[in-house]
Enzyme design. Sequence first.
Site, PDB file in Angstrom:
ATOM      1  N   SER A 137       0.868  -1.186   0.000  1.00 24.59           N
ATOM      2  CA  SER A 137       0.000   0.000   0.000  1.00 24.59           C
ATOM      3  C   SER A 137       0.898   1.227   0.000  1.00 24.59           C
ATOM      4  O   SER A 137       2.028   1.176   0.506  1.00 24.59           O
ATOM      5  CB  SER A 137      -0.855   0.011   1.271  1.00 24.59           C
ATOM      6  OG  SER A 137      -1.341   1.308   1.541  1.00 24.59           O
ATOM      7  N   TYR A 149      -2.003  -0.951  10.131  1.00 24.26           N
ATOM      8  CA  TYR A 149      -2.100  -1.215   8.682  1.00 24.26           C
ATOM      9  C   TYR A 149      -0.774  -0.862   8.009  1.00 24.26           C
ATOM     10  O   TYR A 149      -0.225  -1.623   7.222  1.00 24.26           O
ATOM     11  CB  TYR A 149      -3.258  -0.391   8.090  1.00 24.26           C
ATOM     12  CG  TYR A 149      -3.491  -0.651   6.620  1.00 24.26           C
ATOM     13  CD1 TYR A 149      -4.067  -1.845   6.182  1.00 24.26           C
ATOM     14  CD2 TYR A 149      -3.159   0.304   5.655  1.00 24.26           C
ATOM     15  CE1 TYR A 149      -4.290  -2.083   4.826  1.00 24.26           C
ATOM     16  CE2 TYR A 149      -3.371   0.071   4.306  1.00 24.26           C
ATOM     17  CZ  TYR A 149      -3.943  -1.122   3.894  1.00 24.26           C
ATOM     18  OH  TYR A 149      -4.152  -1.357   2.555  1.00 24.26           O
TER      19      TYR A 149
HETATM   20  N1  NAD Z   1      -8.826  -0.198  -1.471  1.00 23.99           N
HETATM   21  C1  NAD Z   1      -7.729   0.528  -1.249  1.00 23.99           C
HETATM   22  O1  NAD Z   1      -7.756   1.755  -1.186  1.00 23.99           O
HETATM   23  C2  NAD Z   1      -6.390  -0.159  -1.059  1.00 23.99           C
HETATM   24  C3  NAD Z   1      -5.231   0.635  -1.034  1.00 23.99           C
HETATM   25  C4  NAD Z   1      -3.987   0.039  -0.854  1.00 23.99           C
HETATM   26  C5  NAD Z   1      -3.905  -1.333  -0.716  1.00 23.99           C
HETATM   27  N2  NAD Z   1      -5.046  -2.080  -0.742  1.00 23.99           N
HETATM   28  C6  NAD Z   1      -4.902  -3.536  -0.557  1.00 23.99           C
HETATM   29  O2  NAD Z   1      -5.491  -4.218  -1.651  1.00 23.99           O
HETATM   30  C7  NAD Z   1      -6.000  -5.480  -1.198  1.00 23.99           C
HETATM   31  C8  NAD Z   1      -7.458  -5.622  -1.615  1.00 23.99           C
HETATM   32  O3  NAD Z   1      -8.219  -4.609  -0.973  1.00 23.99           O
HETATM   33  P1  NAD Z   1      -9.721  -4.251  -1.365  1.00 23.99           P
HETATM   34  O4  NAD Z   1      -9.841  -2.776  -1.255  1.00 23.99           O
HETATM   35  O5  NAD Z   1     -10.101  -4.924  -2.621  1.00 23.99           O
HETATM   36  O6  NAD Z   1     -10.489  -4.869  -0.104  1.00 23.99           O
HETATM   37  P2  NAD Z   1     -11.868  -5.670   0.002  1.00 23.99           P
HETATM   38  O7  NAD Z   1     -12.244  -5.549   1.436  1.00 23.99           O
HETATM   39  O8  NAD Z   1     -12.838  -5.260  -1.046  1.00 23.99           O
HETATM   40  O9  NAD Z   1     -11.421  -7.178  -0.317  1.00 23.99           O
HETATM   41  C9  NAD Z   1     -10.573  -7.886   0.543  1.00 23.99           C
HETATM   42  C10 NAD Z   1     -10.853  -9.366   0.349  1.00 23.99           C
HETATM   43  O10 NAD Z   1      -9.977 -10.101   1.212  1.00 23.99           O
HETATM   44  C11 NAD Z   1     -10.720 -11.143   1.812  1.00 23.99           C
HETATM   45  N3  NAD Z   1     -10.099 -11.559   3.076  1.00 23.99           N
HETATM   46  C12 NAD Z   1     -10.007 -10.861   4.241  1.00 23.99           C
HETATM   47  N4  NAD Z   1      -9.414 -11.607   5.171  1.00 23.99           N
HETATM   48  C13 NAD Z   1      -9.098 -12.805   4.599  1.00 23.99           C
HETATM   49  C14 NAD Z   1      -8.469 -13.990   5.063  1.00 23.99           C
HETATM   50  N5  NAD Z   1      -8.045 -14.131   6.327  1.00 23.99           N
HETATM   51  N6  NAD Z   1      -8.308 -15.020   4.190  1.00 23.99           N
HETATM   52  C15 NAD Z   1      -8.758 -14.919   2.912  1.00 23.99           C
HETATM   53  N7  NAD Z   1      -9.371 -13.819   2.425  1.00 23.99           N
HETATM   54  C16 NAD Z   1      -9.541 -12.782   3.270  1.00 23.99           C
HETATM   55  C17 NAD Z   1     -12.111 -10.567   2.023  1.00 23.99           C
HETATM   56  O11 NAD Z   1     -13.097 -11.575   2.209  1.00 23.99           O
HETATM   57  C18 NAD Z   1     -12.290  -9.774   0.728  1.00 23.99           C
HETATM   58  O12 NAD Z   1     -12.862 -10.575  -0.297  1.00 23.99           O
HETATM   59  C19 NAD Z   1      -5.775  -5.504   0.320  1.00 23.99           C
HETATM   60  O13 NAD Z   1      -4.568  -6.182   0.618  1.00 23.99           O
HETATM   61  C20 NAD Z   1      -5.634  -4.037   0.672  1.00 23.99           C
HETATM   62  O14 NAD Z   1      -4.915  -3.819   1.865  1.00 23.99           O
HETATM   63  C21 NAD Z   1      -6.276  -1.535  -0.909  1.00 23.99           C
END
Ligand code: NAD
Length: 244
Positions: A137, A149
């Site tokens: 991130s 985080y």
């Molecule tokens: N959305 C943002 O702004 C952003 C920014 C930087 C990084 N990220 C990273 O991108 C990735 C995806 O984020 P997103 O925004 O799509 O989130 P999201 O919440 O839409 O999706 C996350 C997914 O991970 C799954 N998950 C959570 N815990 C789990 C576990 N223990 N085992 C298996 N699956 C699990 C959830 O069920 C969900 O389907 C994450 O690693 C997040 O930290 C997101």
Amino acid sequence: MGRLQDKVAIVTGGASGIGERIVKLFRSEGATVVAADINQAALDKISENDGIHGKKLDVTSEEDWTALLKDVKDEFGSIDILINNAGISSEKTIGEIDYPEWEKMLKINGFGTLIGMKHTLPYMAEAKSGSIVNLSSVTAMVGMGLNTYTSSKGSVRAMSKAAATEYGRFGVRVNAVFPGVIQTPMTEALESSSAALERINAMTPLQRLGKPEEVANAILFLASDEAAYITGAELPIDGGYSAL
Ligand SMILES: NC(=O)c1ccc[n+]([C@@H]2O[C@H](COP(=O)([O-])OP(=O)(O)OC[C@H]3O[C@@H](n4cnc5c(N)ncnc54)[C@H](O)[C@@H]3O)[C@@H](O)[C@H]2O)c1
């Protein structure tokens, strides 16, 4: 011919947000895709798509990883791509952090990514080929609030480089991406605050939030053979946030 034709890809957290977009894009580029997630209801939905196989996985469970990888290898013949995307977020400030909060965040985002690599790398090393992309991130690159985080994504950043240096000689590439604020269920609360949105847009040269498909497109490149000489790289996908 798709850009991932005949590859077998596993995408953790593949049932929602960025992961769901990656799964669908990879499938459209010819890969057999395993969406691995803890959310069974969402997995059932995504599995309705032809060539997308939803499989239950808790990324923090070594038993789950062992079973999943054996299953995928037996059913599809290889494991060419792993996207360590599953994750959770937290807004807690340093004053609010206690050990359970620290452990929860580091366990899913940090340990989950670590054991995903630990169990997949032997398959890839044996095949002398493979591509792993880890989701860190932008909070691991610039100061954006000191919380659990940030710490967990900093560990993903460091582990990605370490794995790239250790496994390059086996023909395995490991890269990390650094999304800014992307419009997914994870950031819904933030999106409903116009003050927060204004603040983020003002700090982002492209002056808007990112879309899941914009992250998926960059990951597709790193996962594919087009990036054959790229490993240990760090790619921000943040509208320029980290450039300021
Ligand atoms: N959305 C943002 O702004 C952003 C920014 C930087 C990084 N990220 C990273 O991108 C990735 C995806 O984020 P997103 O925004 O799509 O989130 P999201 O919440 O839409 O999706 C996350 C997914 O991970 C799954 N998950 C959570 N815990 C789990 C576990 N223990 N085992 C298996 N699956 C699990 C959830 O069920 C969900 O389907 C994450 O690693 C997040 O930290 C997101």
